[in-house]
Design a protein around this motif. Structure first.
Motif, PDB file in Angstrom:
ATOM      1  N   LYS A   1      -3.406   9.171   1.061  1.00 16.22           N
ATOM      2  CA  LYS A   1      -2.736  10.276   0.369  1.00 16.22           C
ATOM      3  C   LYS A   1      -3.719  11.224  -0.315  1.00 16.22           C
ATOM      4  O   LYS A   1      -3.338  12.284  -0.781  1.00 16.22           O
ATOM      5  CB  LYS A   1      -1.694   9.745  -0.613  1.00 16.22           C
TER       6      LYS A   1
ATOM      7  N   LYS B   1       2.895  16.420  -6.731  1.00 20.65           N
ATOM      8  CA  LYS B   1       2.884  15.812  -8.053  1.00 20.65           C
ATOM      9  C   LYS B   1       2.544  16.854  -9.100  1.00 20.65           C
ATOM     10  O   LYS B   1       1.733  17.757  -8.862  1.00 20.65           O
ATOM     11  CB  LYS B   1       1.790  14.728  -8.116  1.00 20.65           C
TER      12      LYS B   1
ATOM     13  N   THR C   1       0.826  -1.207   0.000  1.00 20.08           N
ATOM     14  CA  THR C   1       0.000   0.000   0.000  1.00 20.08           C
ATOM     15  C   THR C   1       0.864   1.262   0.000  1.00 20.08           C
ATOM     16  O   THR C   1       0.610   2.190  -0.764  1.00 20.08           O
ATOM     17  CB  THR C   1      -0.922  -0.006   1.225  1.00 20.08           C
ATOM     18  N   GLU C   2       1.892   1.302   0.842  1.00 21.27           N
ATOM     19  CA  GLU C   2       2.755   2.482   0.875  1.00 21.27           C
ATOM     20  C   GLU C   2       3.616   2.588  -0.382  1.00 21.27           C
ATOM     21  O   GLU C   2       3.930   3.678  -0.840  1.00 21.27           O
ATOM     22  CB  GLU C   2       3.658   2.493   2.121  1.00 21.27           C
TER      23      GLU C   2
ATOM     24  N   GLU D   1       5.798  10.935   6.538  1.00 24.60           N
ATOM     25  CA  GLU D   1       4.592  11.230   5.749  1.00 24.60           C
ATOM     26  C   GLU D   1       4.044   9.968   5.088  1.00 24.60           C
ATOM     27  O   GLU D   1       2.882   9.904   4.724  1.00 24.60           O
ATOM     28  CB  GLU D   1       4.889  12.282   4.664  1.00 24.60           C
ATOM     29  N   GLN D   2       4.926   8.966   4.906  1.00 20.43           N
ATOM     30  CA  GLN D   2       4.476   7.749   4.221  1.00 20.43           C
ATOM     31  C   GLN D   2       4.013   6.653   5.181  1.00 20.43           C
ATOM     32  O   GLN D   2       3.177   5.857   4.855  1.00 20.43           O
ATOM     33  CB  GLN D   2       5.600   7.155   3.354  1.00 20.43           C
TER      34      GLN D   2
ATOM     35  N   ALA E   1       2.578   1.954  -3.203  1.00 20.42           N
ATOM     36  CA  ALA E   1       1.723   2.533  -4.245  1.00 20.42           C
ATOM     37  C   ALA E   1       1.920   4.043  -4.277  1.00 20.42           C
ATOM     38  O   ALA E   1       1.862   4.665  -5.327  1.00 20.42           O
ATOM     39  CB  ALA E   1       0.257   2.183  -3.987  1.00 20.42           C
ATOM     40  N   ASP E   2       2.181   4.652  -3.106  1.00 19.82           N
ATOM     41  CA  ASP E   2       2.457   6.094  -3.077  1.00 19.82           C
ATOM     42  C   ASP E   2       3.733   6.407  -3.848  1.00 19.82           C
ATOM     43  O   ASP E   2       3.849   7.438  -4.493  1.00 19.82           O
ATOM     44  CB  ASP E   2       2.621   6.590  -1.636  1.00 19.82           C
ATOM     45  N   ALA E   3       4.714   5.526  -3.721  1.00 17.10           N
ATOM     46  CA  ALA E   3       5.985   5.744  -4.420  1.00 17.10           C
ATOM     47  C   ALA E   3       5.896   5.269  -5.873  1.00 17.10           C
ATOM     48  O   ALA E   3       6.862   5.405  -6.620  1.00 17.10           O
ATOM     49  CB  ALA E   3       7.111   5.005  -3.702  1.00 17.10           C
ATOM     50  N   GLU E   4       4.742   4.709  -6.260  1.00 17.00           N
ATOM     51  CA  GLU E   4       4.531   4.230  -7.632  1.00 17.00           C
ATOM     52  C   GLU E   4       5.655   3.307  -8.084  1.00 17.00           C
ATOM     53  O   GLU E   4       6.231   3.480  -9.153  1.00 17.00           O
ATOM     54  CB  GLU E   4       4.472   5.395  -8.611  1.00 17.00           C
TER      55      GLU E   4
ATOM     56  N   LYS F   1       6.197  15.919  -0.686  1.00 21.28           N
ATOM     57  CA  LYS F   1       6.166  15.371  -2.041  1.00 21.28           C
ATOM     58  C   LYS F   1       4.859  15.752  -2.735  1.00 21.28           C
ATOM     59  O   LYS F   1       3.788  15.303  -2.318  1.00 21.28           O
ATOM     60  CB  LYS F   1       6.338  13.854  -2.007  1.00 21.28           C
TER      61      LYS F   1
ATOM     62  N   ASP G   1       7.330  13.694  -9.473  1.00 20.65           N
ATOM     63  CA  ASP G   1       7.337  14.215  -8.103  1.00 20.65           C
ATOM     64  C   ASP G   1       7.935  15.613  -8.079  1.00 20.65           C
ATOM     65  O   ASP G   1       8.895  15.904  -8.793  1.00 20.65           O
ATOM     66  CB  ASP G   1       8.167  13.304  -7.196  1.00 20.65           C
TER      67      ASP G   1
ATOM     68  N   GLY H   1      -5.892  -0.266  -6.123  1.00 21.05           N
ATOM     69  CA  GLY H   1      -4.583  -0.359  -5.487  1.00 21.05           C
ATOM     70  C   GLY H   1      -4.077   0.941  -4.898  1.00 21.05           C
ATOM     71  O   GLY H   1      -2.896   1.073  -4.596  1.00 21.05           O
ATOM     72  N   GLU H   2      -4.967   1.901  -4.713  1.00 22.16           N
ATOM     73  CA  GLU H   2      -4.529   3.196  -4.183  1.00 22.16           C
ATOM     74  C   GLU H   2      -4.583   3.210  -2.658  1.00 22.16           C
ATOM     75  O   GLU H   2      -5.344   2.469  -2.038  1.00 22.16           O
ATOM     76  CB  GLU H   2      -5.440   4.310  -4.727  1.00 22.16           C
ATOM     77  N   ASN H   3      -3.763   4.090  -2.074  1.00 19.17           N
ATOM     78  CA  ASN H   3      -3.753   4.292  -0.634  1.00 19.17           C
ATOM     79  C   ASN H   3      -4.609   5.518  -0.322  1.00 19.17           C
ATOM     80  O   ASN H   3      -4.194   6.648  -0.592  1.00 19.17           O
ATOM     81  CB  ASN H   3      -2.311   4.508  -0.176  1.00 19.17           C
TER      82      ASN H   3
ATOM     83  N   LYS I   1       4.057   6.930 -15.098  1.00 17.92           N
ATOM     84  CA  LYS I   1       4.589   7.374 -13.806  1.00 17.92           C
ATOM     85  C   LYS I   1       4.324   8.860 -13.639  1.00 17.92           C
ATOM     86  O   LYS I   1       4.390   9.622 -14.596  1.00 17.92           O
ATOM     87  CB  LYS I   1       6.095   7.091 -13.804  1.00 17.92           C
TER      88      LYS I   1
ATOM     89  N   ARG J   1      -9.367   1.352  -3.219  1.00 17.11           N
ATOM     90  CA  ARG J   1      -8.689   0.100  -2.864  1.00 17.11           C
ATOM     91  C   ARG J   1      -8.703  -0.878  -4.049  1.00 17.11           C
ATOM     92  O   ARG J   1      -7.729  -1.577  -4.285  1.00 17.11           O
ATOM     93  CB  ARG J   1      -9.358  -0.548  -1.636  1.00 17.11           C
TER      94      ARG J   1
END
Lengths: 428, 338
Positions: free
Chosen positions: B288, B84, A170-171, A226-227, A173-176, B82, B75, B283-285, B72, B280
């Motif tokens: 954020k 986008k 899950t985390e 933050e992550q 996914a934030d970093a792709e 961070k 960032d 696959g997203e969190n 992608k 979900r």
């Protein structure tokens, strides 16, 4: 203290908790970074340990081999090449993810990557590597990065063999992580040769239902606050904190759709799914395969190298053997991990339906023993045992093994067909 | 089809000149950009006339459209946080409906697309969209807006710029069907069946792949909609059908002559619990998307909208080989450019 005692009660553990508070839910802090965790085999109730391998007297497949060879077959005639989740491997083995635990030192991780490449077996890069250690581009210097590991592996990898599976949690996914790898020029040789897989991490054996955990000093923790969630289990004055990943929420539909989205977004990679040893592991594996996963990994309760609460290590999750019994023989690719280091456990799990076994703690200990060749030698020994044991059953390929090759046959397997479809044929 | 003089090629594909002077002073580029300016003016004319308010889109934010097909995000270090660059303004389009019920913007987008997309003639790492969002609209209502908008733009440029079309060698009679007939419409399932019938191995659970789109597009004489994509092929904001679970209330508009997709759109999810669940499933969190989920939890309007790729639309109208020819400073995936 007054000297109060309580015979027959875990007095020492209670007193430890009275002193340390929440920190006592984990293995002793002093061991962090030096100890590989995971289940204690002396307390194992894994059905795999209770099984015996059962060579028959009559061996029709040995006769087939005799006719093919024109001489009596030997253990050296066992062909161990296996297709693992769409990747060709010299052996029914792969290098498991190590996660971001510091016990897996940078040198050992790179040495293990190099040797896995040399051996021609697939390698999994664990979750949280990119958020914690970086990817390896744009001036990141540490060699521990995902790219550093891929480069070390590719340096030694023979053409047409092996491959890299990159986990994403899950985390991550934030970093792709997957998008990053999929569009990175450095990963193109793997993509172009069909040797890149992405592994959706649903869970892990050492802490089923929980996310990854590592212990960080406060400076490192500040970089990732933050992550990740940070928990001051060691107290507000301690210089270390617990970093927790969320396990991620899954329902049947969430798992199905995440796999479909992986296939939609990354049509050129193999799709792997890693499950913890949950009570519904057979249903989860079935959903994953039906949604199009090339491979499902089941991490038994014996698995894991990283930091985990003592309560989950000792008491949570199904043993690997029970997971295999619940899933039963399938034509799909099933990978297993959890305390593999020698041949008999691998043969037993292959007999119960696995396609290959992952080396985690064993690989780290072997490279700690000898960074240059420790893993290679460990695998040489394991491969010899595989050849000996498989040939003793009158069989000459891992895919030929079946539940008839172990005793007692686990109940859910009793009615299963004797022979599975060989992996090579399924992918042919 | 038109090509830029002396342009380098790789694997038989036209690449942008390395020297921006050569590209910007090329008669072809100048003609194409004049056509594009006229298209944007026509778009503004139509949308403003139809009561849409033009918004200036944000360029950066803590979160952006998660996108799909492996692209992608870029960032940005925002004072140690961070951020986008926008891959699309979708989340802000939904939020903008709190200010006006009908909005549009002409927005830049940056997506680091997979390297293989450098060969599709259709992908740019930096591109622009005509983004439209309309509160309370159904799919039929928003596709009607899109159809009228496209027809208005094409009618305007064909009428006003005959010399430009002549210079580009583009026969404007190819737009006769577009200008005079309703656009075609087929479901994703029908498109998949057609492709499989043509011998193309299309995954029924996924987007129509690029080769498949080109095949369908090449067989068409006018633009057509593909509707009802399966869940698992698109982002969390495309609304799932209540009557037909697993099917999305969305659409793509494909150009004829092999030019492929011009536009994607959908009715939107706007219910908090559904959006979190769909996040979900993709696959997203959710953590954020804090600011967005707070807005959604407090209520945002139901809506439908779309985004037209400006460079792709220009490429189709001008009859260009590649979408990069419709951009003054083109950036192909993986190619280092000005």
């Amino acid at each position: 203290m007054t000297g109060l005692s309580s015979r027959g009660f875990p007095e020492r553990a209670v007193r430890e908790r009275a002193r340390l508070g929440a920190a006592a839910a984990f293995p002793a802090d002093a061991h962090y970074g030096h100890t590989l965790f995971g289940a204690d085999p002396t307390h194992s109730d894994d059905p795999l340990d209770q099984l015996r391998i059962t060579p028959p007297v009559f061996m029709p497949q040995r006769l087939e081999k005799l006719i093919e060879l024109g001489r009596e077959p030997l253990h050296t005639d066992v062909a161990l090449e296996t297709v693992i989740g769409g990747l060709r491997s010299t052996l029914p083995l792969y290098l498991s993810a190590f996660g971001s635990t510091r016990a897996a030192g940078t040198g050992q991780v790179l040495a293990a990557s190099r040797q896995a490449g040399r051996l021609g077996i697939p390698m999994v890069i664990g979750e949280n590597i990119v958020p914690m250690s970086g990817y390896g581009r744009g001036g990141e210097q540490t060699r521990r990065t995902a790219l550093g590991r891929i480069a070390a592996y590719l340096d030694e990898l023979p053409d047409g063999l092996g491959g890299v599976a990159v986990q994403q949690s899950t985390e991550d996914a934030d970093a792709e992580v997957w998008n990053l790898v999929y569009s990175d020029p450095a990963a193109q040789p793997l993509l172009d040769s069909g040797r890149l897989a992405f592994e959706l991490k649903v869970g892990q054996g050492a802490k089923p239902g929980l996310g990854g955990m590592t212990v960080l000093d406060r400076t490192a923790a500040a970089r990732v606050d933050e992550q990740f969630a940070l928990d001051e289990v060691f107290g507000p004055d301690a210089d270390r904190v617990l970093r927790c990943s969320s396990p991620g929420t899954f329902t049947e539909e969430i798992l199905r759709q995440q796999i479909r989205l992986m296939r939609n977004n990354y049509p050129r990679v193999k799709v792997w799914v890693k499950l913890h040893p949950g009570r519904d592991v057979a249903l989860a594996a079935d959903i994953a395969w039906t949604a199009g996963a090339d491979s499902v990994t089941v991490d038994g309760a014996e698995g894991g190298t990283g930091w985990a609460p003592v309560a989950t290590i000792a008491h949570s999750g199904l043993p690997l053997g029970e997971c295999l019994a619940r899933i039963g023989p399938r034509a799909d690719c099933l990978l297993t991990s959890g305390r593999f280091w020698e041949g008999s456990r691998v043969v037993k799990s292959l007999a119960l339906g696995a396609t290959a076994a992952g080396l985690g703690r064993a690989a780290l200990l072997a490279t700690d023993e000898d960074p240059e060749a420790g893993l290679t030698r460990l695998v040489e020994c394991l491969a010899l045992e595989l050849r000996l044991l498989i040939s003793s059953l009158g069989k000459y390929a891992p895919a030929a093994l079946g539940p008839e090759d172990v005793w007692p046959t686990p109940a859910p397997l009793a009615a299963a067909p004797a022979h599975r479809i060989p992996e090579v044929l399924r992918h042919g | 089809m038109t090509t830029t003089a002396d342009a380098p090629t790789t694997r038989g594909l036209l690449l942008p000149p390395a020297d921006p002077r050569q590209h910007l002073t090329s008669p072809t580029t100048r003609t194409v950009l004049r056509l594009q300016q006229h298209m944007l003016a026509a778009a503004r004319e139509y949308l403003t006339g139809a009561g849409f308010a033009e918004m200036l889109p944000p360029i950066i934010g803590p979160v952006t459209d998660p996108g799909g097909r492996g692209s992608k995000q870029v960032d940005v270090d925002f004072y140690g946080h961070k951020y986008k660059l926008m891959t699309s303004a979708i989340l802000y389009k939904q939020a903008s409906l709190l200010a006006f019920p009908k909005i549009f913007c002409i927005a830049p987008n940056v997506r680091l697309e997979p390297l293989e997309t450098a060969n599709t003639s259709r992908h740019l790492a930096e591109f622009h969209q005509i983004d439209v969002e309309m509160a309370g609209a159904s799919r039929d209502q928003i596709t009607a807006v899109l159809e009228e908008l496209v027809r208005h733009i094409v009618s305007r440029v064909v009428t006003d710029l005959p010399e430009e079309f002549a210079a580009l060698g583009r026969d404007t009679s190819v737009f006769t069907a577009l200008l005079n007939q309703a656009f075609g419409r087929r479901t994703h399932a029908e498109a998949v069946a057609e492709l499989i019938g043509l011998g193309h191995p299309q995954n029924p659970d996924a987007e129509i792949d690029w080769e498949g789109e080109a095949l369908l597009s090449g067989r068409a004489a006018q633009p057509f909609f593909v509707t009802d994509y399966p869940k698992g092929s698109r982002g969390f904001y495309d609304r799932e059908s209540a009557q037909d679970p697993g099917v999305l209330r969305n659409f793509d508009l494909l150009a004829p002559e092999g030019y492929g997709e011009l536009c994607s759109g959908s009715e939107r999810e706007y219910d908090y619990a559904r959006i979190v669940t769909r996040m979900r499933e993709t696959g997203e969190n959710p953590a954020k998307y804090g600011w967005y989920l707070k807005l959604v939890r407090e209520g945002i309007p139901a809506s439908a909208g779309f985004g037209i790729g400006v460079e792709r639309f220009t490429r189709y109208l001008a009859g260009l080989d590649s979408a990069w020819q419709a951009n003054a400073f083109p950036k192909l995936p993986g190619v280092v450019s000005p």
